[in-house]
Motif scaffolding. Structure first.
Motif, PDB file in Angstrom:
ATOM      1  N   ILE A 119       7.269   3.411   2.375  1.00 57.24           N
ATOM      2  CA  ILE A 119       6.042   2.616   2.411  1.00 57.24           C
ATOM      3  C   ILE A 119       5.201   2.939   1.189  1.00 57.24           C
ATOM      4  O   ILE A 119       5.018   4.108   0.834  1.00 57.24           O
TER       5      ILE A 119
ATOM      6  N   LEU B 197      -0.469  -4.242   7.029  1.00 55.21           N
ATOM      7  CA  LEU B 197       0.898  -3.756   6.854  1.00 55.21           C
ATOM      8  C   LEU B 197       1.790  -4.961   6.581  1.00 55.21           C
ATOM      9  O   LEU B 197       1.946  -5.839   7.430  1.00 55.21           O
TER      10      LEU B 197
ATOM     11  N   LEU C 178       1.013   3.596   9.817  1.00 52.80           N
ATOM     12  CA  LEU C 178      -0.311   2.983   9.673  1.00 52.80           C
ATOM     13  C   LEU C 178      -1.301   3.620  10.637  1.00 52.80           C
ATOM     14  O   LEU C 178      -2.454   3.904  10.274  1.00 52.80           O
TER      15      LEU C 178
ATOM     16  N   GLY D  46       6.832   1.879  10.554  1.00 55.48           N
ATOM     17  CA  GLY D  46       5.746   1.439   9.694  1.00 55.48           C
ATOM     18  C   GLY D  46       4.419   1.371  10.443  1.00 55.48           C
ATOM     19  O   GLY D  46       3.377   1.787   9.919  1.00 55.48           O
TER      20      GLY D  46
END
Length: 334
Positions: free
Chosen positions: A146, A98, A188, A184
């Motif tokens: 994202i 990430l 993930l 984020g």
């Protein structure tokens, strides 16, 4: 240097060929410490390579990248959105990185931005963790969302992923969006369900967070702890030299690229410089404490140091830990 200090960069500050020297990394190997899929097989499910027949979790269909023959029509009918279902290979480790590319990562005073230094860290980890059949994928976190880069195996696929990260458009200061590091990490953890290794690359700075007490957890610590439950997590913290030791350049305007905060500071005043350096040290100590509490590995990369040497020292320490953890129980022979 002046370009990244006076105005945001317009492109990558490092070429693809300088991200990680492969020749210097051939003798190193990043060993996965956590037993991912069972004690006997270690990091992988099977002993021999193969495409596998067990189905993995469903995910949204990526036009031009996914095979339509793997379409999951049941999930597609329920969600009214095309989904595919991958198979789990018999011998395959997935590594997902990430990358934070929010405006605070555009800073750099040593000829390289924190954003590109983070990509160099991903490149080094990618070369160190690559084995036969293993796959490396990435998520690029912007202010407005994202971008997912599919996991693929092979050295050329890794180069393609790094090139996509380097050519990602620069996020402008005060760009609109509500994406945070905590969100984020949650995405993930939610989208990549198969156990493996996860790399989080960021400066771990939260806009508007002025807390310096290490006992107060940052908003992303809870998400990072959940990610560490099923995966081996490595956090790469990227910082610039001028952030930890403010240079004496007289009176300057200190501005947060992600909020409306702005204030003039006289760096020639020893008392003011001492207070700023102390606050930065406390901030970095809080980040390190939060990562340690979450059970993740921690590497700190600086724009004024050799990032390959820093990661190599970390990997050598991890190999010693892995050799101890991978020993069979007392009284059991290999």
């Amino acid at each position: 240097m002046a370009q990244t200090v006076l105005r945001p960069p317009t492109g990558a500050t490092l070429p693809l060929s300088q991200l990680a020297p492969e020749a210097a990394l051939r003798r190193l190997e990043l060993t996965v410490v956590r037993r991912l899929e069972g004690f006997l097989h270690g990091d992988h499910i099977g002993l021999l390579p193969g495409a596998g027949s067990d189905t993995n979790d469903a995910r949204p269909y990526q036009p031009g990248q996914d095979d339509v023959r793997r379409m999951d029509w049941a999930v597609t009918a329920r969600t009214t959105e095309p989904h595919v279902r991958d198979t789990i290979a018999d011998r395959e480790l997935e590594v997902w990185a990430l990358l934070d590319v929010t405006p605070s990562m555009n800073w750099g005073t040593q000829g390289v931005t924190k954003r590109d230094l983070g990509i160099a860290g991903i490149a080094t980890i990618g070369f160190l963790s690559q084995r036969m059949g293993d796959r490396f994928g990435g998520l690029v976190m912007r202010q407005d969302g994202i971008r997912r880069l599919p996991a693929r195996s092979g050295r050329m696929a890794l180069y393609g992923l790094l090139r996509s990260m380097l050519t990602e458009p620069i996020v402008a200061d005060n760009a609109p969006g509500e994406m945070t590091l905590a969100k984020g990490i949650e995405q993930l953890n939610r989208t990549e369900r198969r156990r493996g290794m996860r790399v989080v690359v960021s400066d771990f700075l939260t806009p508007g967070d002025h807390e310096l007490d290490a006992a107060v957890p940052p908003d992303w610590e809870r998400s990072l702890r959940r990610l560490s439950v099923r995966n081996q997590v490595l956090c790469i913290e990227v910082i610039d030299a001028a952030e930890t030791d403010f240079p004496d350049v007289g009176e300057i305007l200190v501005r947060d690229p992600e909020t409306n905060f702005a204030r003039y500071v006289n760096t020639a005043d020893p008392a003011a410089k001492q207070r700023m350096d102390a606050a930065t040290a406390a901030q970095r100590a809080r980040v390190a404490t939060a990562i340690r509490r979450a059970g993740a590995g921690h590497i700190q990369l600086r724009t004024d140091s050799d990032w390959v040497a820093d990661i190599a020292r970390f990997v050598l320490g991890y190999r010693r830990v892995a050799s101890m953890l991978h020993q069979p129980p007392q009284g059991v022979a290999r």
